[in-house]
Design an enzyme around this catalytic site. Structure first.
Site, PDB file in Angstrom:
ATOM      1  N   GLN A   1      46.147  28.224  50.987  1.00 48.92           N
ATOM      2  CA  GLN A   1      46.935  29.440  51.087  1.00 48.92           C
ATOM      3  C   GLN A   1      47.932  29.476  52.449  1.00 48.92           C
ATOM      4  OE1 GLN A   1      43.147  31.892  49.598  1.00 48.92           O
ATOM      5  NE2 GLN A   1      44.973  33.373  49.874  1.00 48.92           N
TER       6      GLN A   1
ATOM      7  N   ARG B   1      40.403  39.256  48.679  1.00 49.64           N
ATOM      8  CA  ARG B   1      41.221  40.230  48.159  1.00 49.64           C
ATOM      9  C   ARG B   1      41.273  41.443  49.078  1.00 49.64           C
ATOM     10  NH1 ARG B   1      43.050  40.360  42.405  1.00 49.64           N
ATOM     11  NH2 ARG B   1      44.984  41.639  42.376  1.00 49.64           N
TER      12      ARG B   1
ATOM     13  N   GLU C   1      45.872  43.726  47.727  1.00 54.52           N
ATOM     14  CA  GLU C   1      44.406  43.937  48.194  1.00 54.52           C
ATOM     15  C   GLU C   1      43.741  45.398  47.407  1.00 54.52           C
ATOM     16  OE1 GLU C   1      45.369  40.498  50.272  1.00 54.52           O
ATOM     17  OE2 GLU C   1      43.422  41.161  49.393  1.00 54.52           O
TER      18      GLU C   1
END
Ligand code: CDP
Length: 806
Positions: A237, A384, A760
């Site tokens: 990521q 998230r 999120e």
């Protein structure tokens, strides 16, 4: 002549810029099975690596015998900590300032910990050899409860830290203690609570769960001994951060490392950290001179890679008799597992948990977080979530509901009474944040009207009466949550990871024929960046989004950035994209003025062109300007049309939302039927409404999973009891309810296009909404709080405990 020029609205629509529900360009390849993921990479002479893992949660490793494993045909090497020690690679630094064993060095601290790395010609030989590595373990006492871990006679987990009273985040007061992080004014908060009319008190556990992306973690390491260049493909990521860390750990010069994140099948925070598999693959490639692939299986992923949450939050909230909140106190016992490998900005060992005053104007507050070692997997990632915001939102939204019960008030009325008012923004919270913008009352009123909140409460009362009369065995719950997120880490002055400031970047090249490529420091894992970043740029520079390629994830080509997690892409890299676009536009203005033979100030931008002020029939399109940049010698200007922006955001962005759901709870089976979910999100300027809706649907489904059943659970011996998808709840279409989405728009005042993050938000707001609905159903029978997850068994037990089974 003007009639020849299409109206600005038509030209803007043709760009498919901001606000357009442009279809995802990525889906052409994904829906045809043409995505290229790490496990799709096949290199000449590639070999495979996999781990021998510990069955024990806490044990001494007495000996490792590789002989039988090495005899398996096709097996090339079996690496242990002893082999890595001479290279100094048997331990590695974590993102949280701790260190972590790459391979078991004398002991293991959690079930599934990496003990040896087998390298073989194929996966089958690898699997056979793993079975034959003989490890002699001596079991040690296990501690999986963070409160017991802090007892004086608790087993010493981290023997390597013996005698160390200072950690990366200050003093350690016990051998299993990691840090105490405090924010706010403790004395003032306690004084307010001691003198308050009403105080609600509760212990709230946000259980351990896991991001469980569809694609597990993996990498391919390829060391080219001729060029001295290491290429590392992986599910990263944050590819640039991985390159820097790989260089620091291995000693290979950073320009000789190329990190590539190809297509990624979901990340949700799980793919931020550095795992032993990456280090072992690199070492194995250097040793064997061949490319090495390592890809986890599902159990490895669930049991050993970064978990999320595991916060025990003790809260006290004070109010006046008429419901004005006067103070908030919270102490968290944070279970970090065997190593502190949380992925948080350096100065925030508990992430942004100090956003836990939520959407309320609370005059005084205190938060203290104790990090604790236990015999569980390390991690603590933002699943998230933007660095513990999800825990914070769950905490405050439960505490407000509990306070409402104590006050005998409707939970919505209590929220409306305490919301930060629109005129208070920018708002300084008692725990140190500056909320950029918000209009909470409007959002809440819109949500209440949309669901007919009064009607729902009336229906609930009727159904309760029917239940009491014995005509029904189900209770209706209405769950309300109002959340404020904090996303867009972050200003370099207070946000860094391993010393790397959390700015982000975009580099744009306009080609002579008027199309473009934009490269960013972020990396999409399904969010649709190739679609939406092109839209930002289209509106900034007047080139159609369809003519802009967006590229991410290759450190040899993309500008340095800190990657994608915590909904930071739009607030930071999205801003960098707009700023780089503006640099392009500024140069284009000079070129246009030259071509039109007027002064720079006499031309103005109009959607896809520069025109002479007051004479819109005299213009140059961006396409014409692009060509001119390459074929005209313009006095005082370099040829070409390129720009780069490294954007250090002045503040985070603070999206918010009002979520309401309706649930029918069957008291005899514990089954909760989610009848209605309404989610209003405000993420400022909306880039692509369709993608936002997709993000909200996905996040709500993950929230449903977490609230209603998903859990990484351990037994007393430290065995993971939910390490497969048979036990770890992932909702399918069958369990997923219908979602109604809605929005308000309150732009961020400091973001160049006013956008806030959104990815999120639905997880942050969704979990308290679902949990509050379950609690609300049982409220008439005296329940104030019960721990998640609210699976059928636990809900049945609540009903049983309240005497509802007769
Ligand atoms: O960092 P991450 O991409 O996970 O999260 P994000 O910045 O919230 O963006 C998720 C997706 O939603 C991206 O494709 C964004 O461009 C899109 N988005 C949007 O269309 N409008 C916003 N105001 C925020 C995000």
């Amino acid at each position: 002549m003007n009639e020849m020029i299409p109206p600005a609205g038509d030209r803007a629509a043709a760009l498919k810029g901001l606000g357009s529900s442009r279809k995802r360009v990525e889906d052409v390849r994904f829906t045809q099975g043409k995505g290229a993921y790490v496990d799709d990479i096949k290199l000449k002479d590639m070999v495979f690596g996999d781990f021998v893992r510990s069955p024990y949660a806490h044990a001494r490793v007495v000996s490792v015998n590789k002989e039988a494993a090495l005899a398996v045909p096709g097996v090339i090497a079996v690496l242990t900590a002893e082999d890595l020690a001479p290279l100094g690679l048997h331990w590695m630094p974590t993102l949280a300032g701790d260190r972590q064993m790459v391979l078991a060095d004398g002991k293991v601290l959690y079930q599934g910990q990496e003990v040896a790395f087998v390298v073989a010609e194929n996966r089958y030989a690898c699997a056979d050899a793993i079975e034959l590595v003989e490890v002699d373990y001596e079991a040690l006492p296990v501690v999986t409860d963070p409160f017991k871990a802090l007892e004086p006679d608790a087993p010493v987990l981290r023997e390597d830290l013996a005698g160390k009273t200072e950690g990366a985040h200050g003093p350690r007061r016990h051998h299993n203690h990691i840090f105490l992080w405090e924010q706010g004014d403790r004395a003032a908060t306690e004084a307010v609570i001691d003198g308050a009319d009403v105080v609600a008190e509760e212990r709230i556990h946000y259980h351990r769960t896991h991001p469980c992306p569809l694609e597990t973690c993996g990498c391919v390491a390829s060391m080219d001994k001729i060029t001295g260049k290491l290429t590392l493909w992986g599910t990263f990521q944050a590819p640039h951060a991985v390159r820097t860390v790989a260089s620091l750990i291995s000693g290979i010069a950073e320009h000789n490392i190329r990190v590539i994140s190809p297509d990624i099948g979901g990340g949700f925070g799980n793919k931020v950290g550095v795992y032993p598999g990456y280090v072992c693959s690199i070492v194995a490639s250097i040793v064997t001179g061949r490319p090495v692939k390592w890809v986890e299986d599902r159990m490895d992923n669930l049991m050993t890679t970064a978990f999320a949450r595991d916060y025990w939050m003790d809260g006290r909230i004070a109010a006046t008799k008429d419901g004005r909140i006067t103070g908030l106190w919270c102490h968290v016992t944070a279970d970090h597992g065997g190593f502190d490998a949380c992925a948080d900005p350096t100065k925030f060992p508990a992430g942004f948990f100090n956003i836990c005053t939520g959407s309320y104007d609370i005059p005084v507050a205190y938060v203290g977080v104790d990090g604790v070692y236990t015999n569980k997997a390390p991690g603590g990632v933002a699943y998230r979530c933007s660095f513990r915001v999800t825990e914070a939102a769950y905490f405050i939204e439960r505490m407000v509901d509990i306070l409402a019960i104590k006050l005998g008030m409707d939970p919505v009325e209590l929220r409306l009474k305490n919301f930060i008012r629109k005129d208070q923004f920018p708002y300084h919270s008692a725990l140190g944040w500056e909320y950029d913008s918000g209009d909470y009352h409007t959002a809440m009123e819109q949500a209440l009207a949309a669901v007919d909140y009064k009607g729902l409460r009336a229906e609930q009362a009727e159904r309760l009466e029917a239940f009491k009369r014995g005509e029904s065995r189900s209770l209706m719950g209405v769950g309300v949550a109002f959340f404020t997120e904090i996303v867009g880490a972050g200003p370099v002055k207070n946000c860094d990871i391993l010393g790397l400031g959390m700015f982000d970047s975009c580099e744009i090249r306009i080609h002579p024929t008027g199309s473009a490529i934009a490269r960013l420091g972020t990396i999409s894992q399904g969010q649709g960046h190739a679609t939406t970043f092109a839209q930002i740029l289209a509106s900034e520079i007047g080139i159609p989004a369809d003519d802009i390629t967006v590229e991410e994830g290759d450190t040899d080509t993309a500008p340095y950035g800190l990657g994608t997690y915590g909904s930071r892409s739009t607030p930071v890299a999205g801003a960098a994209t707009a700023m780089a676009g503006r640099k392009i536009r500024a140069k284009a203005q000079m070129i246009a003025a030259y071509l039109l033979e007027v002064h720079d100030d006499d031309v103005e931008f109009d959607v896809d062109r520069f025109q002479i002020k007051g004479a819109p029939e005299r213009f140059k399109t961006m396409k014409e300007i692009a060509f001119a940049a390459y074929n005209q010698a313009i006095p005082g200007l370099e040829p070409g049309l390129e720009a780069v922006s490294y954007y250090d955001p002045p503040n985070m962005t603070y999206p918010f939302g009002a979520y309401i759901c309706v649930m029918d709870v069957d008291v005899d089976t514990g089954v909760c039927d989610v009848r209605r979910v309404y989610a209003l999100d405000d993420c400022g300027t909306r880039i692509n409404p369709m993608i936002i809706e997709g993000q909200v649907h996905g996040g709500l489904t993950e929230a449903l999973a977490i609230a209603m059943g998903q859990e990484i659970a351990y037994d007393e011996d430290g065995n993971v009891t939910t390490g497969t998808l048979m036990d770890f709840f992932i909702p399918t279409a069958v369990e997923t309810p219908h979602y109604e989405t809605d929005h308000t728009v309150t732009p961020s005042p400091h973001h160049p296009i006013g956008a806030k993050g959104v990815g999120e938000s639905p997880n942050v707001g969704g979990v308290p909404m679902f949990s509050n609905a379950v609690m609300d159903a049982f409220k008439p029978f005296g329940l104030t709080h019960a721990h998640m997850p609210h699976d059928h068994w636990r809900v049945w037990r609540i009903a049983n405990g309240l005497g509802l089974h007769g």
